[in-house]
Scaffold this motif. Structure first.
Motif, short mmCIF file in Angstrom:
data_model
loop_
_atom_site.label_atom_id
_atom_site.label_comp_id
_atom_site.label_asym_id
_atom_site.label_seq_id
_atom_site.Cartn_x
_atom_site.Cartn_y
_atom_site.Cartn_z
N PRO A 1 75.89 51.78 6.04
CA PRO A 1 75.65 50.27 6.28
C PRO A 1 74.51 50.01 7.12
N ILE A 2 74.37 50.72 7.97
CA ILE A 2 73.20 50.26 8.78
C ILE A 2 71.73 50.43 7.97
N TYR A 3 71.85 51.61 7.00
CA TYR A 3 70.73 51.91 6.25
C TYR A 3 70.58 50.69 5.37
N ILE A 4 71.62 50.15 4.45
CA ILE A 4 71.50 49.21 3.77
C ILE A 4 71.15 48.05 4.49
N THR A 5 71.48 47.45 5.74
CA THR A 5 70.97 46.57 6.54
C THR A 5 69.57 46.43 6.81
N VAL A 6 69.08 47.51 6.97
CA VAL A 6 67.72 47.80 7.66
C VAL A 6 66.74 47.75 6.08
N LEU B 1 64.00 44.80 5.50
CA LEU B 1 62.77 45.11 4.99
C LEU B 1 61.96 44.46 3.74
N LEU B 2 63.14 44.61 2.83
CA LEU B 2 62.58 43.65 1.35
C LEU B 2 62.50 42.23 1.70
N PHE B 3 63.30 41.77 2.62
CA PHE B 3 63.23 40.46 2.98
C PHE B 3 61.84 40.26 3.61
#
Length: 120
Positions: free
Chosen positions: A15-20, A24-26
């Motif tokens: 979940p941390i990787y998905i959030t990061v 970054l995409l945003f």
């Protein structure tokens, strides 16, 4: 035989990787949007500057023609140099023509300052 896990924290990094990655995409999208707006503004500014210069050049050319016609009568020179003559063509028409070639629209065109100053 299966091994029992002591701690229940297996897979907590996902979940941390998905959030990061989402963050970054945003940020990449935000930088792209700001960059695109800057490029569009620069293009509009360039088109407006070119149109104003075209109007000024057209007015200058018309004044030069007036002066060439009155070169033998020095009493008319000062009036021509001051820009106090009726121009045969509207310099803003040339500004609109050049703006059209640059895929831009002229919202307003008027003389600004001394006879060869135009604001588009």
């Amino acid at each position: 035989m299966t091994r029992l896990r002591r701690y229940g924290d297996a897979g907590q990094a996902f979940p941390i990787y998905i959030t990061v990655v989402g963050g970054l995409l945003f940020l990449a999208l935000a930088y792209f949007a700001v960059g695109q707006a800057t490029v569009n503004r620069g293009g509009a500014q360039t088109a407006a500057d070119a149109a104003a210069l075209a109007a000024a050049q057209d007015a200058r050319d018309q004044l030069a023609d007036e002066w060439a016609a009155a070169v033998l009568d020095p009493t008319k020179w000062q009036r021509i140099f001051d820009g106090d003559v009726q121009l045969t063509n509207d310099p803003c028409a040339r500004a609109q023509q050049l703006a059209g070639q640059n895929e831009a629209d002229v919202l307003g065109c008027y003389e600004n300052g001394w006879p060869l100053g135009y604001k588009v």
